[in-house]
Design a protein around this motif. Structure first.
Motif: not given
Length: 421
Positions: A399, A403, A412, A415-416, A418-419
Motif C-alpha cells: 500500500d 500510493c 492516509e 485509507e480515508q 477506503q472508509k
C-alpha cells in the motif's frame, strides 16, 4: 478351549443323565424278567437288587466334580449288553455286586483318559494364593476403554508421546473419524520409526515432519514397498530428489496414491494442455496438489477459460504454466475477477494473459485500488498511452509503494477513501 468343571457338568448333565436313566430302566426290566430263573438255577449266588444298583449309580453320578458321568453311562450300557448276551446263551442272568462294581470302576478309569474337556483341571478362582505369588502378579495400567480425546493415552503410549515431540497436533487428529484409534494401535518401533526414517532419507526436513503427519497420518499405515515404488516412479520421470522432497512436503497425500494414478495424472496434464515433459514437470513441482485432488475442478476451470472468458488455447497454456493455482481456483471467484478486470476496467484478453497473476489476486484489493485511481483520474491501463499502469503494479505492490509511486497520493488519503466504500 478349556472349560471349568462346573461348566462341563452343566453342559453334559442333561444329556448324560437321560442316558443313565434309560439304561437303568432297561436293566430293571430285564433283571425283573430273569429274577426267578436265576434264583432257581443258581441259589448259591447272591442276587443284587436292581433298585440298589441304580441308587449306587445315582450316588456316583452326582459327585461334586462330575468326573465319571460319561464313564458311568458307558459302564451301565456295557453291563446291560453283557446281561443280554448271557440271557441268550444260558437263558439266565447271574451276576455279583462286587464284580459289577469292579467292572464299572475299571470302565470309569479307562474312559477318563478320553475326556478332553475334563483332562486339564484348572485352579479355582476362589483359591487362596500366598504373598509371593501375589507380588509377582503384574497388573496392566488402567486405560479408559472409550475416550473422546487422546490425552489419557499420551503418557502410556510411546507412539503418541513421540509424535507429540515431533510436533504432531493430536488435537486436530482426534477430531477426524477413526484416526485416534488407529494411532493408539500403532507400534512406534515397528510402524512409525521406519516410515519416519524413510521420509527423512527422502529429504523431508525434520521440522516439517510434524506438519506432514498432522495433515496425513495415514502415511504411517502405508507399506514401505509401496512408498519406495512411488518415489522410484517419480525419479524415473526425471524429478530430482529435491523436487520429490518438496512435492511431498507441499502435498502430504502424494505418496498415498498408486503409481498407476500418478502416471494417469501426469499424462492428463501433458495431453490436455499440450505441454512438453519439462513444462509438465515444472507445473507439477510448483503445484503438486494437481496429482492428489480431483480432476473435475481442473476440467471445469479449463472450460470456463475457453468458453466463458474467451481465451485462446495458447493464452490458456501461458496462464496455467505461469499461475498453476488457476486450475484449482474457485469458479465463482475466478469469474468475478475476470468480469471486473475485463468489463469494468476495460483490460483486453491479451493483457490479462500477459499478467495472469491478477486472476489469483484478491478481488477486494483490485476493486479498491482501481476505484481510488479512478477517483484521482489516474486509471490508465493501456500500454500505448502515457502514465500506463500495469496490472502487476496495480495488484502486488504494498500500500505504501502503491500510493507513493502509482497513485501519487498519501497513505492516509487512501485509507480515508477506503472508509467511503
Amino acid at each position: 478351549m478349556h472349560l471349568c468343571q462346573r461348566c462341563v457338568f452343566v453342559f453334559r448333565c442333561g444329556r448324560i443323565s437321560a442316558a443313565v436313566q434309560q439304561s437303568t430302566r432297561i436293566l430293571h426290566q430285564r433283571s425283573h424278567d430273569t429274577r426267578s430263573t436265576a434264583a432257581m438255577l443258581q441259589p448259591s449266588h447272591k442276587q443284587l437288587p436292581v433298585h440298589n444298583l441304580s441308587q449306587k449309580y445315582n450316588r456316583e453320578t452326582w459327585r461334586p466334580c462330575g468326573m465319571h458321568l460319561r464313564a458311568l453311562s458307558s459302564s451301565v450300557q456295557n453291563n446291560s449288553s453283557h446281561l443280554t448276551q448271557k440271557k441268550d446263551e444260558n437263558h439266565c442272568v447271574t451276576y455279583d455286586s462286587s464284580d459289577l462294581h469292579q467292572e464299572s470302576s475299571q470302565a470309569s478309569l479307562s474312559n477318563t483318559h478320553n475326556i478332553g474337556l475334563d483332562a486339564g483341571v484348572r485352579p479355582s478362582p476362589f483359591q487362596e494364593i500366598c504373598e509371593e505369588e501375589a507380588v509377582r502378579i503384574q497388573v496392566p495400567s488402567a486405560l479408559p476403554p472409550v475416550s473422546f480425546t487422546l490425552r489419557p493415552y499420551v503418557d502410556k503410549s510411546e507412539t503418541l508421546s513421540k509424535l507429540v515431540q515431533l510436533g504432531v497436533e493430536l488435537w486436530k487428529l482426534e477430531q477426524r473419524p477413526n484416526v485416534g484409534s488407529m494411532l493408539v494401535k500403532l507400534d512406534f518401533h515397528a510402524d512409525v520409526a521406519p516410515r519416519l526414517l524413510f521420509l527423512k532419507d527422502l529429504g523431508v526436513e525434520e521440522p516439517k515432519l510434524g506438519s506432514l503427519l498432522t495433515k496425513n497420518p495415514f502415511i504411517l499405515t502405508e507399506s514401505l514397498e509401496n512408498l519406495e515404488a512411488r518415489v522410484a516412479y517419480l525419479r524415473s520421470k526425471k524429478f530430482s530428489a529435491q523436487s520429490v522432497a518438496a512435492m511431498v512436503s507441499k502435498a502430504p497425500y502424494l505418496l498415498n496414491f498408486s503409481v498407476k494414478r500418478l502416471d494417469n495424472r501426469l499424462g492428463f496434464f501433458q495431453q490436455q494442455l499440450g505441454l512438453s515433459s519439462e513444462k509438465t514437470q515444472n507445473l507439477v513441482i510448483r503445484l503438486p496438489k494437481l496429482l492428489c485432488g480431483s480432476l473435475e475442478p481442473v476440467k471445469e476451470n479449463l472450460k470456463v477459460c475457453e468458453l466463458e472468458f474467451g481465451f485462446r488455447e495458447n493464452e490458456i497454456r501461458h496462464i496455467v504454466t505461469t499461475v498453476p493455482k488457476v486450475l484449482l481456483a474457485n469458479k465463482r471467484k475466478l469469474t468475478e475477477i475476470f468480469d471486473f478486470v475485463h468489463n469494468t476496467m476495460g483490460i483486453p484478453h491479451s493483457l490479462i494473459a500477459k499478467f495472469p497473476q491478477v486472476l489469483n489476486a484478491k478481488f477486494l484489493r483490485i476493486r479498491e485500488r482501481h476505484l481510488f485511481l479512478e477517483y484521482l483520474s489516474r486509471a490508465q491501463y493501456q500500454p500505448s498511452q502515457p502514465s500506463y499502469i500495469s496490472l502487476d503494479r496495480l495488484v502486488f505492490l504494498p500500500d505504501e509503494i502503491f500510493c507513493s509511486d502509482v497513485a501519487l497520493a498519501s497513505l492516509e488519503d487512501f485509507e480515508q477513501f477506503q472508509k467511503t466504500l
